[in-house]
Design an enzyme around this catalytic site. Structure first.
Site, mmCIF file in Angstrom:
data_model
loop_
_atom_site.group_PDB
_atom_site.id
_atom_site.type_symbol
_atom_site.label_atom_id
_atom_site.label_comp_id
_atom_site.label_asym_id
_atom_site.label_seq_id
_atom_site.Cartn_x
_atom_site.Cartn_y
_atom_site.Cartn_z
ATOM 1 N N ASP A 89 -25.215 40.399 -59.957
ATOM 2 C CA ASP A 89 -26.260 39.743 -60.629
ATOM 3 C C ASP A 89 -25.550 38.745 -61.244
ATOM 4 O O ASP A 89 -24.670 38.999 -62.411
ATOM 5 C CB ASP A 89 -26.753 40.520 -61.691
ATOM 6 C CG ASP A 89 -27.670 41.700 -61.160
ATOM 7 O OD1 ASP A 89 -27.685 41.760 -59.908
ATOM 8 O OD2 ASP A 89 -28.390 42.542 -61.896
ATOM 9 N N LYS A 152 -33.736 37.328 -61.014
ATOM 10 C CA LYS A 152 -33.668 38.442 -62.164
ATOM 11 C C LYS A 152 -34.147 37.353 -63.331
ATOM 12 O O LYS A 152 -33.555 36.452 -63.556
ATOM 13 C CB LYS A 152 -32.499 38.821 -62.157
ATOM 14 C CG LYS A 152 -32.156 39.965 -63.241
ATOM 15 C CD LYS A 152 -30.926 40.525 -63.216
ATOM 16 C CE LYS A 152 -30.642 41.346 -64.448
ATOM 17 N NZ LYS A 152 -29.470 41.836 -64.529
ATOM 18 N N LYS A 181 -36.491 40.997 -60.018
ATOM 19 C CA LYS A 181 -35.731 42.139 -60.992
ATOM 20 C C LYS A 181 -36.198 41.793 -62.463
ATOM 21 O O LYS A 181 -35.845 40.650 -62.789
ATOM 22 C CB LYS A 181 -33.957 42.220 -60.894
ATOM 23 C CG LYS A 181 -33.774 43.367 -62.064
ATOM 24 C CD LYS A 181 -32.250 43.475 -61.662
ATOM 25 C CE LYS A 181 -31.330 44.399 -62.715
ATOM 26 N NZ LYS A 181 -30.221 44.633 -62.778
#
Length: 218
Positions: A89, A152, A181
């Site tokens: 991430d 995300k 996400k």
């Protein structure tokens, strides 16, 4: 719906120690969460604990500000993969977005992706709390055009976490071409379900167990 498989069981606090990380992994195995999400220094520990389970190891790059030099982020990503990470991430450079240096944002994502194997899942953290709606659209489009797997929303360390409106905007841009996400501030079952219904494919949460226990009563 296997709600547990949406959840990245998260512990990114600076003061987390080895015992905390081991507990996180044990909880993830018990609840069969999709992954644990931890700081890079704990990747090897988690990899060893989770090696015989289906729980993935996710770590963060350029976290939480996104303002590291690109070559540092590239090194972090390569090191994380070498240590056993399944998912990365990465935080974009927010200042570059504010300067409208979108080519730099795009190139940094590409350089990180090119430095690691194709089977590593990459989620691009765009930190929606610090962006205008138009900037969210622009950066989501950049991620859509990249080889990354997810947009995300948040680090969970900024002024707010994910909002329902963030998810709507991102989904409007990426459609079904990428995954989403939602992370940051998702604390209960109702919030989780709302995020999923709007298009979130993964939920980053430090309260995954609370969410699962609450779901048993629904």
């Amino acid at each position: 719906m296997e709600l547990n498989r949406y959840i990245d069981h998260t512990l990114l606090k600076a003061d987390a120690n080895e015992a905390d990380i081991k507990t996180l992994c044990e909880e993830a195995i018990q609840y069969e969460f999709k992954s644990v999400c931890i700081n890079p220094t704990w990747v090897e520990v988690c990899t060893n604990i989770l090696k015989d389970s289906e729980v993935l190891v996710c770590t963060v790059i350029g976290f939480p500000l996104g303002a590291n030099h690109t070559d540092i982020k590239v090194f972090e990503a390569k090191k994380a993969v070498a240590d056993g990470a399944d998912e990365i991430d990465m935080v974009i450079n927010i200042g570059w977005v504010k300067n409208q240096w979108f080519d730099k944002v795009r190139r940094e994502i590409d350089l990180i992706l090119d430095a690691i194997p194709d089977n590593i899942i990459v989620k691009v953290i765009i930190e929606t709390a610090l962006l205008t709606e138009e900037e969210i659209r622009k950066v989501s489009q950049i991620v859509k055009e990249s080889k990354a797997d997810f947009v995300k929303t948040s680090t969970g360390f900024s002024t707010r976490g994910a909002s329902l409106n963030d998810i709507k905007i991102i989904k409007e841009i990426i459609g079904n071409s990428k995954l989403i996400k939602a992370s940051g501030g998702i604390r209960n079952f109702d919030e989780t379900i709302q995020m999923i219904r709007l298009g979130s494919d993964r939920i980053g949460a430090s309260r995954g167990i609370d969410i699962m226990e609450e779901s048993k009563n629904r």
